[in-house]
Scaffold this motif. Structure first.
Motif: not given
Ligand code: FAD
Ligand code: NAD
Length: 468
Positions: A316-345
């Motif tokens: 997806x869009x954004x920096x091609x970095x491992x830690x960016x991918x990891x933050x997004x992995x956490x965020x997607x999982x938490x959204x699926x669990x009904x949480x409201x996570x946020x990433x400051x890109x």
């Protein structure tokens, strides 16, 4: 047919982190990976092996160039055993990828080896080796299929002498002359590996500076340092042909004046970026829309146009970095669990693991100028630090950009020894919206490289650095 709350396609730092977080949040999770080892680009052919070779080559360079000055004498010639160096790298990779398998087992995640492709929005076919396949059902899917090296339309990558980063991580000989196309992160990190091992290295870059997305002061200082290491640079050169003739590779480019320049080497590393990878995924069957450059289109919640399908990381869009991918992995999982996570890109740090290391977070000076933000600059050279002189790593500086009116830190840009680790302080400070004065009043251990951050903050606050 096995049924899951979530299927994650791709086991890189985006996918495996997403899978762990989904499992932690109580979801029945499957992870699909087409290769036999987990960890994706980062662990297999990216971050980890490149850093292993950067470290090995750094030791060699120190032994050859710097030990004597430290009063260490090694009788006899110091030699590189490339085969052993590459084998050590592979050992590090193997250990790290096995670690991911352990984490999958620990979190009770079902791992499927095979190419995942959508049959529809809730069914994924997994094509295994020997023509076998299996279909699983998934209420939700997270696409984390990453990226692959980009090339130029006229280049034929033979993967022997005209190579990408993947081959550069396992060469069988040290090139005599490595021509690197692209003065970005990969070109400079891997170029430096082979420069240290004795190759002549020429970096041919299209733009007028290396690491062009970072603050211009970092580009200038890194090029200065790498030139001292005898790397050559051809900036503002547009490569127009790459031809292999036997053991030679001939690269032709036009310089700024439109004149043809010919570079002749024995290897050519093509490092002009990476493209999102979705081959074989069959996203159309699920109705998922794409955007420009082959990326999967997602909204601010990493959700595609199909509500139960998410996408993260390099695909997806954004920096091609491992830690960016990891933050997004956490965020997607938490959204699926009904949480409201946020990433400051804005606060995803970028690091180049050359020596000196380059690291940055927040806005560059160029970005602030363009946005018309009033800012002030505090800069402090590494050479003024006792710690830098003790270790003889005196190149570089820390530069802090702060808002002229509020003193809030807007960007931190650094180059020097250990900056890859030092940048975490800047990220923390900016996460808590620190002012330059806040940082300048924090105690920094002496003697450390981190004192340059305090001094740069003092310089930004009131032009009152203490040690210069
Ligand atoms: P990837 O890591 O690319 O993982 C995607 C996975 O999906 C792969 O394993 C792939 O096989 C699998 N896959 C794809 N399609 C399918 C399918 N249909 N079915 C099943 N599996 C599939 N980043 C940093 O932050 N720091 C660094 O130091 C750094 N160094 C790098 C050095 C090099 C040489 C390279 C090439 C990259 C480096 N990167 C670094 C970038 C980093 O590797 C990527 O940003 C990161 O790996 C992206 O993670 P991802 O999970 O999105 O995708
Ligand atoms: P990059 O985008 O960092 O650099 C590509 C360079 O190639 C740019 O400087 C660009 O101007 C130049 N270029 C493009 N077309 C050209 C042409 N025709 N002729 C000459 N130069 C040309 O890409 P990369 O170095 O290939 O790395 C790919 C991705 O992998 C990056 O997005 C990066 O984030 C990631 N990566 C990160 C790290 C790290 O975090 N340390 C390390 C390696 C890779």
């Amino acid at each position: 047919m096995s049924s899951y709350d979530v299927a994650v396609i791709g086991s890189g730092p985006g996918g495996y982190v997403a899978a762990i977080r989904c499992a932690q949040l109580g979801m029945k999770t499957a992870l699909i990976e087409k290769y036999p080892t987990l960890g994706g680009t980062c662990l297999n052919v990216g971050c980890i092996p490149s850093k292993a070779l950067l470290d090995s080559s750094h030791h060699y360079e120190d032994a050859v160039k710097h030990f004597e000055e430290h009063g260490i004498e090694i009788p006899g010639a110091i030699k590189v055993n490339l085969e052993k160096m590459i084998a050590r790298k592979q050992g590090v990779v193997d250990m790290t990828t096995k670690g991911i398998q352990f984490l999958m087992d620990k979190n009770k995640i079902d791992v499927f080896e095979g190419l995942g492709s959508f049959k529809d929005a809730t069914h994924i076919n997994i094509k295994k080796s020997k023509g076998k396949s299996e279909t699983i059902e998934a209420k939700n899917t997270i696409v984390a299929t990453g990226s692959k090296p980009a090339t130029l339309p006229f280049i034929k990558l033979d993967k022997e002498r005209v190579i990408t980063s993947t081959e550069a991580l396992k060469l069988k000989e040290i090139p005599k002359h490595l021509i690197v196309i692209g003065g970005g992160v990969i070109g400079l990190e891997l170029g430096q590996v082979y420069k240290r091992l004795g190759a002549e290295v020429t970096v041919v870059e299209y733009l007028d500076r290396i690491i062009p997305t970072m603050d211009a002061a970092l580009s200038k200082e890194l090029m200065k340092s790498m030139k001292k290491q005898k790397a050559k640079f051809a900036l503002s050169h547009k490569v127009k042909s790459v031809v292999r003739k036997g053991k030679q590779v001939i690269v032709k480019a036009d310089n700024k004046k439109g004149e043809e320049v010919v570079f002749t080497g024995d290897y050519c590393l093509v490092a002009v970026g990476r493209n999102a990878y979705t081959d074989g995924l069959n996203l159309e069957a699920a109705g998922v829309q794409m955007e420009e450059r082959g990326r999967v289109a997602v909204n601010d919640h990493l959700q595609t146009n199909v509500s139960n399908i998410y996408a993260i990381g390099d695909v997806v869009k954004g920096a091609m970095l491992a830690h960016k991918a990891g933050e997004e992995g956490t965020m997607a999982a938490e959204i699926l669990a009904g949480q409201k996570p946020h990433i400051d890109y804005n606060l995803i740090p970028g690091v180049v693991y050359t020596w000196p290391e380059v690291a940055a977070v927040g806005k560059t000076e160029e970005e602030l100028k363009e946005a018309g933000v009033e800012y002030k600059v505090g800069q402090f050279p590494m050479r003024a630090l006792g710690r830098a002189r003790a270790s003889m790593d005196i190149d570089g500086f820390v530069k802090i950009l702060a808002d002229k009116n509020t003193d809030e830190v807007l960007g931190v840009h650094m180059i020097g020894a250990r900056c890859a680790d030092l940048i975490a302080e800047a990220v923390t400070a900016m996460e808590f919206r620190a002012s330059a004065e806040d940082i300048s009043r924090m105690s920094h251990a002496h003697p450390t490289y981190s004192e340059a951050i305090k001094e740069a903050a003092l310089a930004a606050t009131a032009d009152r650095a203490l040690h210069i």
